[in-house]
Design an enzyme around this catalytic site. Structure first.
Site: not given
Length: 709
Positions: A261-263
């Site tokens: 994931t993106d953060c």
């Protein structure tokens, strides 16, 4: 790499690795700045108790992504690293060899810093999103608006980062990550932000514009990771879409690595997008979609409860563990003491080497784009220019030159420093900063009126365009245009306008103003940007960069909302489309524009007139430098396909960078794959060979090719 065949043994092995690596993560994340050597898996000599242990349970350790694995930190041991130009300028070189070389230097310096405990081996780069709209604040991180250029940049840079010098294809020098998957290019525009944006994208646009760079990353670059984005695509969060993750990345493209994931993306689609009713359901949907790793704590908090609730099976957890730790194995975390491995002898001496710093300067020189050059303007002569007026808010900047996601460079050479090394300069900033709310015109006019030549260094910085900061308009900020115009009118010699920016600007006023004799776009040119700018202005380097994105007039952004994702024009509504491939309106400058101090001629040597059965053919071109100065030249091969399925009006089939001495020539070869290069994507996303007349373009040359069955 294989796990034991027994399911029970596999689970025990996985959990053993989990415990060992979790302790390793903890130690390294708390001691990274103090380490003088790398921490590696199960270093029982330095850390007794880190031997493998069998245990049941252990979901939490694998769910958390330790930030030390990413990037690097600096200390007195390694105070800086080589800082190359921001990607948009590197892409303007159209030099695939350079893309690869930069990746190789970055990974070498990363390994050197890892060996002294200052870096991890996972790098969440490159950004291969399409620069669809000039207002996007993160366009500077991308290779531009063209899918082919972006694909070639992404795969070459990834190979530079990942490929080992011993040729072992199964192992990794460092692990790259192509991001942000997919159709992500709105950060924060007029109240719309990336955490809530639903990108409505046709299947046609998805398959011929947004997806190709990611496909190339995986298939051509063999990238170790793909990062899903914050936004939704057609109503589904990308990190919870099984078609996009398991279906395409893992299923169709056969990713050999992990999906991350993106953060906090899962937290975003639960708390901000309200895609699920419970956090356990959000965790389960992400894992079932094909996600392997979460940047953040969401999975660590909620996955165990999701399993207990029967929302996700442990076999899904096992799959993710295997993908994550197979990557660690490929990086060598389980191979013992890194000092005894292939890159174990690298250290501080290999960071900021003179060769690496010279490559940063060369990358900036090759990317700089000459957009306008009146006769008698550039290059300036260092022997005849006795006084040089240097004006502008970006004339003496340092950090601005390295863009965002920056580190600490080896050193800086500002534009003012670069120019002062070659001529006597007088300097006035003209504005307090790039916002230029009030231009100090009088002092600037005064020094321009008495100088032999004037260089205006204007543009933007991260206060204008950045992550979470999209632009509203595409004019030069504040009173920059006023300052430029008045200084140009007062100048007695040539006036060179230098624009430092990530995105394009509406500079039609400067293009039309005869007093402004030259225009250069220099992107964010990295640590050696000032030296590179001076090299070009004074003729020590012949400019060869070409624009990797179109520059539009302000009227374009007045009419078109940034949130309209459609690439193709719609005559019924007057929507003009996007990028050089589809846009039907006027531009200030367009993709591929760029001048040189030399002239180049193209001659077609070999090309077929008709293709009935051959699946591939060659095009040979002879290119001659007819000028008095040696230099680089990018040869573009474009095609205009038949007007079927809303095909692009023109699209790039290939490009080659050649370097020619004055009055010499070279042969450039393109291999055209009919199924790949002469096909178009239809409305349903299917790729089909376009039968009929294709027009091939190389410079001013046009060649008609008929394709029939």
């Amino acid at each position: 790499m294989a796990f034991p065949p027994s399911q029970n043994r596999a689970k025990q092995s996985n959990y053993s690795v989990l415990l060992c690596i979790h302790i390793l993560f903890f130690i390294l994340s708390t001691r990274v700045s103090a380490q003088s050597s790398p921490v590696f898996a199960c270093d029982v000599k330095s850390n007794p108790g880190l031997e493998f242990r069998n245990m049941s349970g252990g979901l939490r350790p694998y769910m958390e992504f330790p930030m030390w694995v990413l990037g690097l930190v600096f200390s007195s041991l390694v105070p800086g690293a080589t800082s190359f130009p921001q990607v948009i300028l590197t892409a303007a070189s159209f030099n695939v060899t350079l893309f690869h070389a930069i990746g190789k230097v970055v990974s070498t310096e990363a390994r050197a810093m890892y060996n002294v405990g200052l870096a991890g081996l996972t790098f969440w780069s490159p950004n291969v999103n399409i620069f669809r709209d000039p207002r996007w604040g993160r366009g500077q991180e991308t290779p531009g608006e063209d899918p082919l250029l972006t694909s070639k940049y992404g795969s070459a840079y990834v190979r530079g980062l990942q490929d080992r010098d011993d040729g072992d294809k199964e192992r990794l020098k460092v692990a790259a990550c192509c991001k942000h998957y997919t159709a992500y290019d709105v950060d924060a525009w007029k109240g719309v932000d990336r955490y809530h944006f639903n990108a409505v994208v046709t299947q046609q646009d998805m398959d011929d514009t947004f997806q190709p760079p990611f496909k190339s990353c995986v298939i051509d670059g063999n990238v170790a990771s793909v990062m899903c984005s914050y936004n939704q695509v057609n109503g589904k969060p990308t990190c919870a879409d099984p078609d996009l993750l398991a279906g395409v990345i893992r299923g169709q493209w056969k990713l050999n690595g992990y999906i991350v994931t993106d953060c906090d993306s899962i937290d975003v689609f639960y708390n901000s997008q309200h895609y699920t009713k419970t956090p356990e359901e959000a965790a389960a949907k992400a894992l079932l979609a094909g996600l392997d790793l979460n940047c953040g704590s969401f999975l660590a908090k909620h996955t165990e409860d999701a399993v207990k609730a029967g929302l996700v099976n442990e076999s899904v957890i096992d799959r993710a563990i295997k993908n994550n730790f197979a990557t660690l194995m490929r990086l060598g975390f389980f191979d013992g003491d890194p000092s005894k491995q292939l890159y174990g002898k690298l250290g501080p001496k290999d960071v900021c080497s003179s060769e690496n710093q010279e490559l940063a300067r060369e990358a900036a020189r090759q990317g700089i784009v000459l957009l306008k050059n009146s006769k008698g303007s550039l290059p300036l002569s260092p022997t005849t220019i006795k006084t040089l007026a240097v004006i502008g808010p970006n004339a003496d900047v340092t950090k601005t030159m390295i863009g965002n996601y920056e580190g600490t460079p080896c050193k800086y050479t500002t534009p003012l420093q670069g120019l002062t090394a070659l001529a006597a300069t007088t300097y006035v900033p003209g504005c307090g900063n790039v916002a230029c709310s009030s231009a100090q015109v009088d002092d600037a006019k005064k020094i321009a009126a008495s100088a032999d030549a004037t260089v205006l260094i204007m543009g933007a910085d991260q206060s204008i365009e950045a992550e979470s900061r999209d632009r509203i308009d595409i004019f030069l900020p504040g009173q920059q245009q006023l300052l430029i115009t008045q200084v140009a009118n007062a100048s007695k010699g040539p006036v060179i306008l230098v624009i430092m920016s990530g995105g394009g600007m509406d500079v039609q006023f400067a293009k039309d103003n005869d007093k402004i004799t030259s225009i250069l776009w220099v992107g964010y040119p990295g640590e050696a940007g000032g030296a590179a700018i001076a090299d070009v202005i004074f003729g020590f380097f012949n400019p060869s960069g070409r624009l990797p994105m179109s520059w539009y007039p302000q009227s374009y952004t007045d009419k078109i909302p940034m949130t309209n994702m459609n690439m193709r024009p719609d005559p019924a509504t007057g929507y003009p489309g996007r990028t050089y491939r589809f846009y039907t309106g006027p531009t200030v400058y367009t993709f591929g524009d760029g001048l040189s101090y030399s002239s180049y001629n193209h001659k077609l040597v070999q090309a077929p007139k008709l293709s009935c059965q051959n699946l591939a053919f060659d095009i040979h071109l002879r290119v001659k430098n007819t000028g008095k100065m040696g230099g680089g030249h990018t040869v573009f091969l474009f095609s205009s396909p038949p007007s079927v399925h809303n095909a692009p009006q023109k699209h790039l089939l290939g490009f080659e960078k050649v370097f020619l001495e004055p009055q010499t020539e070279g042969l450039v070869r393109f291999k055209v794959d009919v199924c790949k290069d002469l096909s178009v994507v239809d409305e349903l996303g299917s790729r089909k060979v376009a039968l009929g007349q294709h027009v091939l373009h190389v410079g001013n040359l046009k060649h008609t090719l008929n394709v029939w069955i």
